[in-house]
Design a protein around this motif. Sequence first.
Motif, PDB file in Angstrom:
ATOM      1  N   SER A  93      48.599  42.436  52.974  1.00  0.00           N
ATOM      2  CA  SER A  93      48.661  43.818  52.942  1.00  0.00           C
ATOM      3  C   SER A  93      48.966  44.058  51.661  1.00  0.00           C
ATOM      4  CB  SER A  93      49.484  44.523  53.715  1.00  0.00           C
ATOM      5  OG  SER A  93      50.771  44.006  53.846  1.00  0.00           O
ATOM      6  N   ALA A  94      49.667  43.311  50.591  1.00  0.00           N
ATOM      7  CA  ALA A  94      50.291  43.364  49.407  1.00  0.00           C
ATOM      8  C   ALA A  94      49.067  43.499  48.322  1.00  0.00           C
ATOM      9  CB  ALA A  94      50.956  42.076  48.873  1.00  0.00           C
ATOM     10  N   ALA A  95      47.670  43.198  48.792  1.00  0.00           N
ATOM     11  CA  ALA A  95      46.436  43.205  47.938  1.00  0.00           C
ATOM     12  C   ALA A  95      45.964  44.700  47.969  1.00  0.00           C
ATOM     13  CB  ALA A  95      45.674  42.385  48.379  1.00  0.00           C
ATOM     14  N   ASP A  96      46.382  45.536  49.050  1.00  0.00           N
ATOM     15  CA  ASP A  96      45.848  46.801  49.108  1.00  0.00           C
ATOM     16  C   ASP A  96      46.166  47.713  48.159  1.00  0.00           C
ATOM     17  OD1 ASP A  96      44.672  46.041  51.506  1.00  0.00           O
ATOM     18  OD2 ASP A  96      45.944  47.355  52.818  1.00  0.00           O
ATOM     19  N   HIS A  97      45.259  48.445  47.583  1.00  0.00           N
ATOM     20  CA  HIS A  97      45.289  49.366  46.248  1.00  0.00           C
ATOM     21  C   HIS A  97      45.223  48.504  45.015  1.00  0.00           C
ATOM     22  CE1 HIS A  97      46.624  52.429  49.616  1.00  0.00           C
ATOM     23  NE2 HIS A  97      45.444  52.594  49.200  1.00  0.00           N
ATOM     24  N   TRP A  98      44.650  47.403  45.054  1.00  0.00           N
ATOM     25  CA  TRP A  98      44.468  46.522  43.653  1.00  0.00           C
ATOM     26  C   TRP A  98      43.051  47.015  43.228  1.00  0.00           C
ATOM     27  CZ3 TRP A  98      47.161  42.732  40.577  1.00  0.00           C
ATOM     28  CH2 TRP A  98      48.290  42.736  41.031  1.00  0.00           C
ATOM     29  N   VAL A  99      42.909  47.423  42.012  1.00  0.00           N
ATOM     30  CA  VAL A  99      41.867  48.043  41.177  1.00  0.00           C
ATOM     31  C   VAL A  99      41.172  46.985  40.482  1.00  0.00           C
ATOM     32  CG1 VAL A  99      40.659  49.810  40.410  1.00  0.00           C
ATOM     33  CG2 VAL A  99      42.370  50.348  42.038  1.00  0.00           C
ATOM     34  N   PHE A 100      39.917  46.748  40.286  1.00  0.00           N
ATOM     35  CA  PHE A 100      39.362  45.897  39.069  1.00  0.00           C
ATOM     36  C   PHE A 100      38.173  46.336  38.785  1.00  0.00           C
ATOM     37  CE2 PHE A 100      38.988  43.515  43.010  1.00  0.00           C
ATOM     38  CZ  PHE A 100      37.597  43.026  42.639  1.00  0.00           C
ATOM     39  N   MET A 101      37.720  46.137  37.694  1.00  0.00           N
ATOM     40  CA  MET A 101      36.353  46.211  37.154  1.00  0.00           C
ATOM     41  C   MET A 101      35.664  44.977  36.710  1.00  0.00           C
ATOM     42  SD  MET A 101      36.638  49.459  34.531  1.00  0.00           S
ATOM     43  CE  MET A 101      34.809  50.134  34.923  1.00  0.00           C
ATOM     44  N   GLU A 107      26.869  37.653  24.022  1.00  0.00           N
ATOM     45  CA  GLU A 107      27.248  38.077  25.153  1.00  0.00           C
ATOM     46  C   GLU A 107      26.089  38.542  25.935  1.00  0.00           C
ATOM     47  OE1 GLU A 107      30.581  37.827  26.143  1.00  0.00           O
ATOM     48  OE2 GLU A 107      31.550  37.796  24.325  1.00  0.00           O
ATOM     49  N   GLY A 108      25.903  38.316  27.305  1.00  0.00           N
ATOM     50  CA  GLY A 108      24.738  38.724  28.191  1.00  0.00           C
ATOM     51  C   GLY A 108      25.150  39.873  28.908  1.00  0.00           C
ATOM     52  N   LEU A 109      26.549  39.664  29.398  1.00  0.00           N
ATOM     53  CA  LEU A 109      26.643  40.763  30.365  1.00  0.00           C
ATOM     54  C   LEU A 109      27.608  41.863  30.133  1.00  0.00           C
ATOM     55  CD1 LEU A 109      26.342  40.834  33.517  1.00  0.00           C
ATOM     56  CD2 LEU A 109      28.185  39.333  33.992  1.00  0.00           C
ATOM     57  N   ASN A 110      27.088  42.920  30.067  1.00  0.00           N
ATOM     58  CA  ASN A 110      27.845  44.242  29.587  1.00  0.00           C
ATOM     59  C   ASN A 110      28.102  45.458  30.480  1.00  0.00           C
ATOM     60  OD1 ASN A 110      27.689  42.864  26.743  1.00  0.00           O
ATOM     61  ND2 ASN A 110      25.477  43.247  26.933  1.00  0.00           N
ATOM     62  N   THR A 111      27.684  45.040  31.927  1.00  0.00           N
ATOM     63  CA  THR A 111      27.989  46.256  32.872  1.00  0.00           C
ATOM     64  C   THR A 111      28.863  45.757  33.861  1.00  0.00           C
ATOM     65  OG1 THR A 111      25.966  45.496  33.970  1.00  0.00           O
ATOM     66  CG2 THR A 111      25.693  47.186  32.729  1.00  0.00           C
ATOM     67  N   LEU A 112      29.807  46.516  34.288  1.00  0.00           N
ATOM     68  CA  LEU A 112      30.593  46.126  35.224  1.00  0.00           C
ATOM     69  C   LEU A 112      30.699  47.293  36.469  1.00  0.00           C
ATOM     70  CD1 LEU A 112      33.611  45.696  32.773  1.00  0.00           C
ATOM     71  CD2 LEU A 112      32.304  43.949  34.089  1.00  0.00           C
ATOM     72  N   ASN A 113      31.288  46.881  37.460  1.00  0.00           N
ATOM     73  CA  ASN A 113      31.454  47.708  38.750  1.00  0.00           C
ATOM     74  C   ASN A 113      32.985  47.954  38.883  1.00  0.00           C
ATOM     75  OD1 ASN A 113      28.481  47.761  39.419  1.00  0.00           O
ATOM     76  ND2 ASN A 113      28.757  45.914  40.217  1.00  0.00           N
ATOM     77  N   SER A 114      33.225  49.108  39.687  1.00  0.00           N
ATOM     78  CA  SER A 114      34.611  49.206  39.897  1.00  0.00           C
ATOM     79  C   SER A 114      34.999  48.899  41.260  1.00  0.00           C
ATOM     80  CB  SER A 114      35.199  50.368  39.723  1.00  0.00           C
ATOM     81  OG  SER A 114      34.900  50.840  38.225  1.00  0.00           O
ATOM     82  N   TYR A 115      35.943  48.084  41.641  1.00  0.00           N
ATOM     83  CA  TYR A 115      36.216  47.790  43.222  1.00  0.00           C
ATOM     84  C   TYR A 115      37.826  48.163  43.476  1.00  0.00           C
ATOM     85  CZ  TYR A 115      32.023  45.009  42.992  1.00  0.00           C
ATOM     86  OH  TYR A 115      30.616  44.657  42.549  1.00  0.00           O
ATOM     87  N   ILE A 116      37.932  48.503  44.816  1.00  0.00           N
ATOM     88  CA  ILE A 116      39.522  48.597  44.893  1.00  0.00           C
ATOM     89  C   ILE A 116      39.441  47.603  46.278  1.00  0.00           C
ATOM     90  CG2 ILE A 116      38.875  50.813  46.373  1.00  0.00           C
ATOM     91  CD1 ILE A 116      41.732  51.559  45.769  1.00  0.00           C
ATOM     92  N   VAL A 117      40.714  47.246  46.631  1.00  0.00           N
ATOM     93  CA  VAL A 117      40.689  46.338  47.975  1.00  0.00           C
ATOM     94  C   VAL A 117      41.531  47.254  48.903  1.00  0.00           C
ATOM     95  CG1 VAL A 117      42.020  44.244  48.942  1.00  0.00           C
ATOM     96  CG2 VAL A 117      41.145  44.173  46.391  1.00  0.00           C
ATOM     97  N   LEU A 118      41.044  47.405  50.138  1.00  0.00           N
ATOM     98  CA  LEU A 118      41.695  48.305  51.109  1.00  0.00           C
ATOM     99  C   LEU A 118      41.601  47.430  52.351  1.00  0.00           C
ATOM    100  CD1 LEU A 118      39.795  51.717  50.273  1.00  0.00           C
ATOM    101  CD2 LEU A 118      42.210  51.244  49.807  1.00  0.00           C
ATOM    102  N   ASP A 119      42.597  47.280  53.256  1.00  0.00           N
ATOM    103  CA  ASP A 119      42.780  46.473  54.263  1.00  0.00           C
ATOM    104  C   ASP A 119      42.082  45.089  54.231  1.00  0.00           C
ATOM    105  OD1 ASP A 119      44.006  48.300  55.791  1.00  0.00           O
ATOM    106  OD2 ASP A 119      42.266  49.465  56.034  1.00  0.00           O
ATOM    107  N   GLY A 120      42.257  44.317  53.014  1.00  0.00           N
ATOM    108  CA  GLY A 120      41.766  43.138  52.845  1.00  0.00           C
ATOM    109  C   GLY A 120      40.419  43.095  52.647  1.00  0.00           C
ATOM    110  N   LYS A 121      39.625  44.267  52.243  1.00  0.00           N
ATOM    111  CA  LYS A 121      38.258  44.302  52.046  1.00  0.00           C
ATOM    112  C   LYS A 121      38.030  44.975  50.695  1.00  0.00           C
ATOM    113  CE  LYS A 121      35.927  43.727  56.364  1.00  0.00           C
ATOM    114  NZ  LYS A 121      35.901  42.134  56.546  1.00  0.00           N
ATOM    115  N   TYR A 122      36.840  44.517  49.982  1.00  0.00           N
ATOM    116  CA  TYR A 122      36.707  45.133  48.730  1.00  0.00           C
ATOM    117  C   TYR A 122      35.540  46.281  48.886  1.00  0.00           C
ATOM    118  CZ  TYR A 122      37.476  40.424  46.911  1.00  0.00           C
ATOM    119  OH  TYR A 122      38.251  39.400  46.627  1.00  0.00           O
ATOM    120  N   GLU A 123      36.193  47.426  48.404  1.00  0.00           N
ATOM    121  CA  GLU A 123      35.398  48.799  48.485  1.00  0.00           C
ATOM    122  C   GLU A 123      34.908  49.386  47.067  1.00  0.00           C
ATOM    123  OE1 GLU A 123      34.983  50.038  51.730  1.00  0.00           O
ATOM    124  OE2 GLU A 123      36.268  48.840  52.778  1.00  0.00           O
ATOM    125  N   ASP A 124      34.019  49.859  47.121  1.00  0.00           N
ATOM    126  CA  ASP A 124      33.634  50.686  45.929  1.00  0.00           C
ATOM    127  C   ASP A 124      34.812  51.748  45.588  1.00  0.00           C
ATOM    128  OD1 ASP A 124      32.682  52.206  43.953  1.00  0.00           O
ATOM    129  OD2 ASP A 124      30.735  52.840  44.957  1.00  0.00           O
TER     130      ASP A 124
END
Lengths: 331, 416, 292
Positions: free
Chosen positions: B287-295, B382-399
């Motif tokens: 549960s400590a991973a909840d509300h972690w955000v990354f791009m 560099e080939g990859l220049n786009t990113l998505n944003s994710y957040i961890v909620l209840d152990g799952k990755y969400e948009d």
Amino acid sequence: MNKLLEKKNPAKHIKSFGFLALLLLLPVIFTAVDFTYGITISCFVAIYVIAVSGIDIVFGYCGQISMGHAAFYAVGAYGSALLSSKLNIPIIISMFIAPVIAAILGALLAYPASKLVFHFLSLATIAFGEITYQLILQSPGGITGNAVGLATKKVNLFGFAFNTSFRFYYLALAFVLLLLAAKTNLVSSRVGRAFVAIRENTHAAEGMGVNARKYKVIAFATSAFFTAVAGSMYAHFVGYISPDTFTNKQSVLFITMLLFGGTASKPGPIIGAIAVLLLNEALRSMENMQMLVYGFLLLIVILLLPGGIFGMIKDLFYKYTHRGGKENAKS
Amino acid sequence: MKNSMFVKVATFALALVLAFGLVACGETPPSSTAPAGGATSEAGAAGATGAEFVIGNPQPLTGVNAQVGAAANKGAALAVKIINENGGFNGVPVRLINYDDQGSPEEAVKIATKMVEDDKVDAVLGSLTSTCMLAAGQVYEDAGVLTFGTGTSPTWMLQGWEYVFRACPNNGVSMPLLVSKMKEMGIETVGVFRGLDDAAKSAAETFVEECDKMGVEVLTVESYTDGDTDYSGQIAKIISKNPDVVLCSTNGPTMAIFAKQLRQLGYQGLAFNREALPADTVEVAGSAADHWVFMYPYITYETPEDAFDPDIKEFLELFQEEYGEMPFHDCAYRSWDAIMVMAEAARIAGTNDVDAMRDAVVEISNFKALGGVMDFSAGNGEGLNTLNSYIVLDGKYEDFDAWYAAGNYEALKNAG
Amino acid sequence: MTMFMQVFVSGLVIGCVYGLIALGYSLIYKASGMMSFVQGDLLTVGAFLGYTFYGLWKIPVAISFVMVFILMVLLGFGIERGIINRLVKKKTLPIYIVLATIAVSYILQNGAMYIWGSNMLTFPRLFSANSIKIFGVGVQPEALFCIVVSLIAMVILHIFMKYTKYGTAMRAASMDPMAARSCGINVSVSTGLTWGIAAAMASLAGMLIGPVYGVFTTLGATIGRKGFSSAVMGGYGNMYGAIVGGIILGLMETFTSGYISSAYKDLFAYIILLLFLFVKPTGIFNERAIME
């Protein structure tokens, strides 16, 4: 009798000349058989032979353990790289100044450490190694480039750049011959005899008037000088240095090579460096099993070959000549 | 006496035989992925002759980053297998040679030299360790070997090497995007926790610079050394400054431990991570991973069905079929993508000549890979220049963007 | 105040772990005059075994712990009998023994990776509660458990060494092997057992921090090295010194990183080690074993 000796000496000379010729031709041979990677490995062997010979002075001859020699290796590498790039000192000179600094550091460490017995000396040297590592990783003002490391220049002597493995090999060979000659002279001198006396029995040596602390400090300083020369060679050979190279693992590697080869001898460090580096190459295809097998082999050598490979060869040679002598006596 | 001598001799002989046996085996490393067709001879590095296309793959397989290196290898082996089943590069089978660089620059240089001079590789994949790339990159560059690094640190791509590319995220790009996202969210203060290794440190430095530029106040920057396991002092200090959010720039097992200790010491707000939080980290942190955000371009999943992107879903199904497990680190995607970009370059070039392939890579501007659209047209490698944003909620990755748009951030702030 | 308490508790947790490791060093040194570099990796192995029994096979905690103890005592005993003792008998230089322990540490660390893989594994939580309040500060129950259990383990070890027949025999064997032998004590078994107990101590530390940090192959490496600092600080060879040294080091580290700077946190442990070796090698408890 005299005639016999005279005859024997030229033979020995011929042998060493042959050996030298082989060393000189080695890169050419490697190139001829299309195994140029062998030259790169030979350069690394040369670097390690010098570093391990340094440890041999302090451990093999003087009986003082150091498990932090990566620190001196680092001082040589970073010292030479920084002196040459920041102060524009010619590399061939900075490769000499940095080891002098390392020798002074070695003496400063050895002075208080000389009263410690080997267990605790090993802890003190580990701590010294770790502190040096941390200071490279988080250097004041970021002078070492911290974790990113430093790009280093290649050695350039009178316009001739030692920028390939082929060319660097000859520079490295010259260093090896020079430093091994220096080591041989040192250990067979009065100082060398004092080292051995301290190793065998410190109290007895002091009773005979040997100033143990003084000689321990000398042993550490010389040893640090050798290892730092190797470090500076590494820096200007690889062209890039970063803290990862100067961890505790490196210190253990030096010692392992020395034990593999055999202590307190000229061939020991050479055999050890070659054996361990070849083993490393041989185990390369084992991917992540490599370190495991390495641990097992190290253990086997310690358990069954305490004199190292050179010690074993010596034993065999002794047995052979001994038996030969007996047979002669019989006939 | 005689007996012990025998033991000594036997041991030494055994060691020697073992060593030389292994050297001999080294000619055909057991790890090399054999071409599916099996038409080409196994022995001898035939890379330069064109009978097969050889890719060297040095990754850290022991030490702190061992788990990540293992993931990279699996992704690479799978990509090579699929490519060979479909005829290889221009009909030439591809062979992968794995090495353990132990995360050591010295080993990296040796392996690079060995691959170039002995294995005669055509291309190189990795390493993900940036100091290894910095040390070995010049060797690849001098030899003209097509190289794709799999690490995310900006540093090694800034050396101006012409043959070195990257088909995975660059922290130099993701950090500014992250800061502008924070600014958008009205975040004013941040506490930073970072490692000392190149990737973690340079990402954190880029982040701090970007914050200064954009007016986000960095309250404190705390660091740790690899191998350390207790960060409570650093965390307590960060919390005592009361930042709006926390940025974490670390790697290896540190992330999970940091997440746990961060929550344990009472921080309940959002935590931003410099790269994706791997699946095993999320599992260990609980549960400590909840509300972690990354791009990040991609994330790891528990089952292929969880993936939104059809390409990733397909890849995950293949991966599961091959290994009976899911990739636990995105390095599997990184090496897959790099090899697929190589395949695309070979297709465009119409030949396996490395120089032609190198020129072809620069032409790639619209190639769909797992990480999104690969576009090398900027010319910086560099080939990859786009990113998505994710957040961890209840152990799952969400948009993350959807979560934020629903007003959840305000709710979290008010609850805290 | 909150921050102070938090830092204090965390310092105690890591301090107790250092203490358990240092205790192993001291035991071994007392019993055989040796220095072992295996303790840190024994911690890792212990954590992996605990994970296997408790996490994977769902064996109840208490039984899992006991099983791990038994295995680790055997492992420690085996290392001493199979490797260390052989070298001692051959009268090799003591440094070879140190290096043999380093080789064993390589084998354990990489063997663990071979067996359990390089992924980070989740050691399941021992308690269901997320945190309990002490002086108004939330503390992870595992952290408290770690402190309490290590302190209990130390007390039990003390009682074992001081008041039981085996303990007395072990102490006798380490003080004067010759005299002990003439009293009918089996010195070699006793020395082996000391290594076994040291290994069990390390595995206890591993299982205690497993739920807090997760389980991975390099878990114990740094802890093992810092344990030396604790042992020297307390007085190498002194059991109480090891514990006190461990706790002091743990507290100093966390307080430095919390209130001063985290940049040089790791440097700290090694500077303390050097200072004690050079200035007061007998440590806080004035243990005399260390001088030449």
